[in-house]
Every structure is written in structure tokens, then in C-alpha cells.
Design a protein around this motif. Structure first.
Motif, mmCIF file in Angstrom:
data_model
loop_
_atom_site.group_PDB
_atom_site.id
_atom_site.type_symbol
_atom_site.label_atom_id
_atom_site.label_comp_id
_atom_site.label_asym_id
_atom_site.label_seq_id
_atom_site.Cartn_x
_atom_site.Cartn_y
_atom_site.Cartn_z
ATOM 1 N N TRP A 97 -0.394 4.355 -6.253
ATOM 2 C CA TRP A 97 0.904 4.948 -7.170
ATOM 3 C C TRP A 97 0.255 5.590 -8.342
ATOM 4 O O TRP A 97 0.240 6.779 -8.589
ATOM 5 C CB TRP A 97 1.786 3.871 -7.491
ATOM 6 C CG TRP A 97 2.736 3.676 -6.716
ATOM 7 C CD1 TRP A 97 2.534 3.623 -5.068
ATOM 8 C CD2 TRP A 97 4.256 3.552 -6.697
ATOM 9 N NE1 TRP A 97 3.782 3.327 -4.412
ATOM 10 C CE2 TRP A 97 5.052 3.387 -5.368
ATOM 11 C CE3 TRP A 97 5.106 3.511 -7.803
ATOM 12 C CZ2 TRP A 97 6.027 3.229 -5.277
ATOM 13 C CZ3 TRP A 97 6.352 3.341 -7.649
ATOM 14 C CH2 TRP A 97 7.077 3.299 -6.348
ATOM 15 N N TRP A 156 4.584 8.595 -9.073
ATOM 16 C CA TRP A 156 5.957 8.853 -9.082
ATOM 17 C C TRP A 156 6.598 9.001 -10.403
ATOM 18 O O TRP A 156 7.796 8.971 -10.412
ATOM 19 C CB TRP A 156 6.609 7.541 -8.321
ATOM 20 C CG TRP A 156 6.392 7.383 -6.834
ATOM 21 C CD1 TRP A 156 5.423 6.387 -6.410
ATOM 22 C CD2 TRP A 156 6.369 8.352 -5.777
ATOM 23 N NE1 TRP A 156 5.005 6.831 -5.127
ATOM 24 C CE2 TRP A 156 5.852 8.100 -4.629
ATOM 25 C CE3 TRP A 156 7.112 9.681 -5.707
ATOM 26 C CZ2 TRP A 156 5.894 8.678 -3.505
ATOM 27 C CZ3 TRP A 156 6.998 10.371 -4.483
ATOM 28 C CH2 TRP A 156 6.530 9.996 -3.477
ATOM 29 N N TYR A 171 10.827 6.210 -12.991
ATOM 30 C CA TYR A 171 10.690 6.658 -11.708
ATOM 31 C C TYR A 171 12.107 7.474 -11.280
ATOM 32 O O TYR A 171 13.113 7.283 -11.654
ATOM 33 C CB TYR A 171 10.636 5.777 -10.775
ATOM 34 C CG TYR A 171 9.372 4.749 -11.043
ATOM 35 C CD1 TYR A 171 8.227 5.226 -11.075
ATOM 36 C CD2 TYR A 171 9.592 3.223 -10.817
ATOM 37 C CE1 TYR A 171 7.000 4.539 -11.288
ATOM 38 C CE2 TYR A 171 8.282 2.637 -11.040
ATOM 39 C CZ TYR A 171 7.167 3.166 -11.212
ATOM 40 O OH TYR A 171 5.885 2.246 -11.451
ATOM 41 N N ALA A 186 11.813 6.765 -5.486
ATOM 42 C CA ALA A 186 10.601 5.838 -5.926
ATOM 43 C C ALA A 186 11.178 4.434 -6.633
ATOM 44 O O ALA A 186 10.714 3.378 -6.277
ATOM 45 C CB ALA A 186 9.710 6.537 -6.752
#
Length: 250
Positions: free
Chosen positions: A83, A87, A99, A103
Motif C-alpha cells: 500500500w 491509496w 482513503y 480503499a
């Protein structure tokens, strides 16, 4: 079956196909067949596919709940590895510590399942570390995290600068976790899961996916509702049979 929008054959084929694609991607990663610039992209897609397969297996009713833990561990490891702020929303040339709804859902489901399935803390803490690395501060995330990581310090404010559907999508559930009166909390949770949850997700890719001819549907489950009910010790008799409520995880 727990989800009757599809039949037994659909769920069997959906799970079989997804697991085969996962094996191919995992083998390609192990054997160095993925270009460096695409490794994290593949891992991110794989992480979500493990979340999807948990939902599909739960929907089918064929898998024991304990069997879902391995898929969640895989999703967690891949999330931890890939990640890294990917995101976080970029808006007006700056990256925000929050996010987007898709996400956000993915992380919320993993946290909720981590609590409900009692995944080992070493895995759960990886999700927490991702959130902290991304600088995301969210009351609903923290409510679930602190139910499992008891010494986690509470946050005093959230990191939202532009909302983009979050946290409004979860408004009533967010109200419920702040409610000291359980009866009032139960009313809020019931309204959220029966009236708001699905309707508020019109903008995400999985909305109405059960109508797709491409067999992309993996189930409609508000795992976060079950987590809140379990953490707060609420009476779910008023919404236990809601089609979006994963009651067997309580």
C-alpha cells in the motif's frame, strides 16, 4: 448458502476461478516474472482478491469460518507490502491523509474481519501500521483497532480535509459507536445496515455487481456492522436477518 442472490454452482465456480488466478500471480511473483514497476500493483490486486474470496466463501456457506483466517492473513501481508500511501487521495496537487471510499471499504473490511475472526495480533498490527504509515486517522477504524489492541492510544481528531463520501457513508454507524445508550445504538445500527449501507455505496465498483454478466459478484456484506455489534455487545435481533448483515461472524 448465506447469500441467495447466486446459486451453489456460481459460488463454487467463482471461488475456483479466483483461487486459480491467485496461484498464477503468486507463482509469477515468486519466480520473478513480474516487472519491478508492476510488483506492487499485482500485490494490491491480489490483496483485494483475497478479501473478495473471503466474502465469496462466506456467501457460499461451504467454508468453516476458521478457514477464512488464512485468506485474511494473505490479504494482510500483501497490503502491508504494497500500500505505502498508494491509496491516499491526491487532490489539487497534494496528497491527503485519507482513503477514497473503495480503499476505505477494503481496509475497514480487513480490520473488521481481523477482529471477528480473531486473527493473531501480529497480522492485525500490520494493518494498523499501514494506516499509521499513511497518516490516516478515522474514528471508525480506531474503534475497531482499540477493541483488539487495548493499549492503542485514542485519536483526538480525524485526518479528513476533503470528504469524498467518507465518513458520510457510515454516518449512522459512526454515531452508534459514540452512543452510551445501547438501545439508541441498536436503532442507529439497524438503520445503517438495513437502509443506508448498500444505498450509500452507489459509487463503488461492486455496487449492483450481482447483475453483471462477467461473474464479478463476491457478496454484499457489512462486516463493519458485525464488528461494531460484537464490540458493543448489542442486541441484533431487530436486524439479524438483514441480507447485508453477516450474523454468523458474531
Amino acid at each position: 448458502m448465506r447469500d441467495n442472490l447466486k446459486n451453489t454452482q456460481y459460488w463454487g465456480e467463482r471461488i475456483f476461478r479466483t483461487e486459480n488466478f491467485q496461484k498464477l500471480d503468486i507463482d509469477d511473483l515468486k519466480n520473478g516474472k513480474i516487472k519491478n514497476e508492476r510488483i506492487n500493483i499485482v500485490k494490491r490486486a491480489l490483496a483485494f482478491s483475497f478479501v473478495q474470496i473471503i466474502s465469496a466463501k462466506y456467501s457460499s456457506g461451504e467454508s468453516r469460518l476458521i478457514d477464512l483466517v488464512g485468506d485474511l492473513k494473505n490479504a494482510t501481508d500483501l497490503t502491508y507490502e504494497s500500500w505505502d500511501g498508494f491509496w491516499n487521495i491526491e487532490h489539487n496537487g497534494r496528497q491527503l491523509n485519507q482513503y477514497g471510499l473503495g480503499a476505505y471499504d477494503e481496509m475497514l473490511w480487513m480490520l473488521s474481519l481481523g477482529y471477528l475472526l480473531d486473527v493473531p495480533n501480529e497480522y492485525f498490527k500490520k494493518l494498523v501500521e499501514v494506516i499509521d504509515r499513511d497518516g490516516v486517522k478515522d474514528y471508525l477504524f480506531e474503534f475497531i483497532i482499540r477493541a483488539k489492541i487495548k493499549d492503542r492510544q485514542p485519536i483526538t481528531e480525524e485526518s479528513y480535509q476533503e470528504f469524498f463520501g467518507v465518513p458520510q457513508t457510515f454516518n449512522k454507524l459512526r454515531q452508534a459507536i459514540k452512543e452510551s445508550d445501547k438501545t439508541k445504538a441498536e436503532v442507529l445500527v439497524k438503520e445503517f445496515v438495513t437502509k443506508d449501507w448498500y444505498k450509500n455505496h452507489k459509487e463503488v465498483g461492486w455496487y449492483n455487481s450481482h447483475k453483471s454478466k462477467h461473474n464479478i459478484y463476491f457478496g454484499y456484506w457489512s462486516f463493519e456492522t458485525a464488528a461494531v455489534v460484537k464490540i458493543m455487545g448489542l442486541d441484533d435481533s431487530g436486524f439479524r436477518d438483514c441480507q447485508y448483515y453477516p450474523k454468523d461472524l458474531i
